[in-house]
Design a protein around this motif. Sequence first.
Motif, PDB file in Angstrom:
ATOM      1  N   ALA A  50       0.835  -1.203   0.000  1.00 46.32           N
ATOM      2  CA  ALA A  50       0.000   0.000   0.000  1.00 46.32           C
ATOM      3  C   ALA A  50       0.869   1.252   0.000  1.00 46.32           C
ATOM      4  O   ALA A  50       0.574   2.230  -0.704  1.00 46.32           O
ATOM      5  N   LEU A  51       1.949   1.228   0.786  1.00 45.90           N
ATOM      6  CA  LEU A  51       2.858   2.369   0.841  1.00 45.90           C
ATOM      7  C   LEU A  51       3.578   2.546  -0.488  1.00 45.90           C
ATOM      8  O   LEU A  51       3.694   3.670  -1.013  1.00 45.90           O
ATOM      9  N   LEU A  52       4.054   1.453  -1.070  1.00 44.32           N
ATOM     10  CA  LEU A  52       4.733   1.517  -2.359  1.00 44.32           C
ATOM     11  C   LEU A  52       3.798   2.033  -3.439  1.00 44.32           C
ATOM     12  O   LEU A  52       4.177   2.896  -4.251  1.00 44.32           O
ATOM     13  N   SER A  53       2.566   1.539  -3.476  1.00 39.97           N
ATOM     14  CA  SER A  53       1.601   1.982  -4.471  1.00 39.97           C
ATOM     15  C   SER A  53       1.355   3.486  -4.369  1.00 39.97           C
ATOM     16  O   SER A  53       1.290   4.199  -5.384  1.00 39.97           O
ATOM     17  N   ASP A  54       1.252   3.979  -3.142  1.00 40.60           N
ATOM     18  CA  ASP A  54       1.040   5.406  -2.938  1.00 40.60           C
ATOM     19  C   ASP A  54       2.225   6.221  -3.451  1.00 40.60           C
ATOM     20  O   ASP A  54       2.042   7.242  -4.122  1.00 40.60           O
ATOM     21  N   ARG A  55       3.461   5.781  -3.155  1.00 42.70           N
ATOM     22  CA  ARG A  55       4.630   6.549  -3.580  1.00 42.70           C
ATOM     23  C   ARG A  55       4.813   6.511  -5.092  1.00 42.70           C
ATOM     24  O   ARG A  55       5.207   7.513  -5.702  1.00 42.70           O
ATOM     25  N   LEU A  56       4.544   5.381  -5.715  1.00 42.42           N
ATOM     26  CA  LEU A  56       4.625   5.319  -7.178  1.00 42.42           C
ATOM     27  C   LEU A  56       3.591   6.229  -7.818  1.00 42.42           C
ATOM     28  O   LEU A  56       3.874   6.914  -8.810  1.00 42.42           O
ATOM     29  N   LYS A  57       2.402   6.268  -7.233  1.00 43.55           N
ATOM     30  CA  LYS A  57       1.361   7.164  -7.740  1.00 43.55           C
ATOM     31  C   LYS A  57       1.803   8.619  -7.644  1.00 43.55           C
ATOM     32  O   LYS A  57       1.634   9.414  -8.579  1.00 43.55           O
ATOM     33  N   ARG A  58       2.411   8.996  -6.518  1.00 43.64           N
ATOM     34  CA  ARG A  58       2.882  10.367  -6.335  1.00 43.64           C
ATOM     35  C   ARG A  58       3.995  10.705  -7.326  1.00 43.64           C
ATOM     36  O   ARG A  58       4.062  11.833  -7.840  1.00 43.64           O
ATOM     37  N   LEU A  59       4.877   9.750  -7.581  1.00 44.27           N
ATOM     38  CA  LEU A  59       5.964   9.997  -8.516  1.00 44.27           C
ATOM     39  C   LEU A  59       5.437  10.186  -9.936  1.00 44.27           C
ATOM     40  O   LEU A  59       5.996  10.976 -10.712  1.00 44.27           O
TER      41      LEU A  59
END
Length: 313
Positions: A50-59
Amino acid sequence: MSSQTLIRTCSIWRALEIVGDTPTLLALEASWIGVRRFDEFHQRTGLLKALLSDRLKRLVESGIFEKKPYSTSPPRHEYVLTRKGRDLYWVTLMLLRWEQRWAEQDGEIRVTLTHRTCGHPFTPEPACAHCRGDFNATDVTWREGPGVGWMAPLYSRRRQQRDNVVGTSLFKTGAQLMGDRWASLIMRSIFTGINRFDDICRDTAIATNVLSERLAWLVSIGVIRQHQYASSPPRHEYRVSRKGLDYFPALLMLMQWGDKYYVSPEGPPLLLTHKACNHGLDAIVVCSHCRETIQPNDVTFEIMEPGAIVTAG
């Protein structure tokens, strides 16, 4: 709004709003190694999905990654660095350089960089584009630029992720340092000659309890040290150590990236001069062997990790 609620405008501050986060830096590191797909990012970084998905989305939203389909049935995507993302390469190299010099690596992680242009293994070195001489924080003077001003500290809310590096990282401590936005802002203040607690607090608008904790952490990892300047009552200021001085090029490359993509219409808030040549400092990264400027496509690397060898480039 009173002056106490404002901070100096700064390209470092703007850049940290985008990449001043440890999970974000781990995702960027994985991308430089050649990772493109979600499961590969998850395996490399060890971040919760969930954390990785959020950071990739932000990038992606920040224009650093582009999300490209590689399968239609079922729909699958990979994450590719944009030009804006590739322009963070020098930041990455300076973090790697700092880590290799100062940080204790888990296990036996060793990185060998080879410069295609000259064919030699090399260390990435910060240099002045005008005279091509090396520099550190003591070789640079700062002055206000045309974009200097004051702004409200509208920091995005984030959980502290400093201690959550659980995957394999080439610059674990560097990611913790730059990925802790407060710590990087404190280092910015100290590098620009702001050394005392109250002055740092005014410069960054960091809550006093958070500032106390971050200063203690920076002292504990050896990048700053306390110096007593008054005895009655005891008063201290904070100065960078040799280890801290060597972190300066990474923060400077981040500032230049912020100047390129987030500068105000008036221009950069800070102007730097290289003392050795007395010219405005345009910082570049050069090969330690041939002194030519390093670009992403010019480098191959070999990473020796416990049980594995990774090559790319």
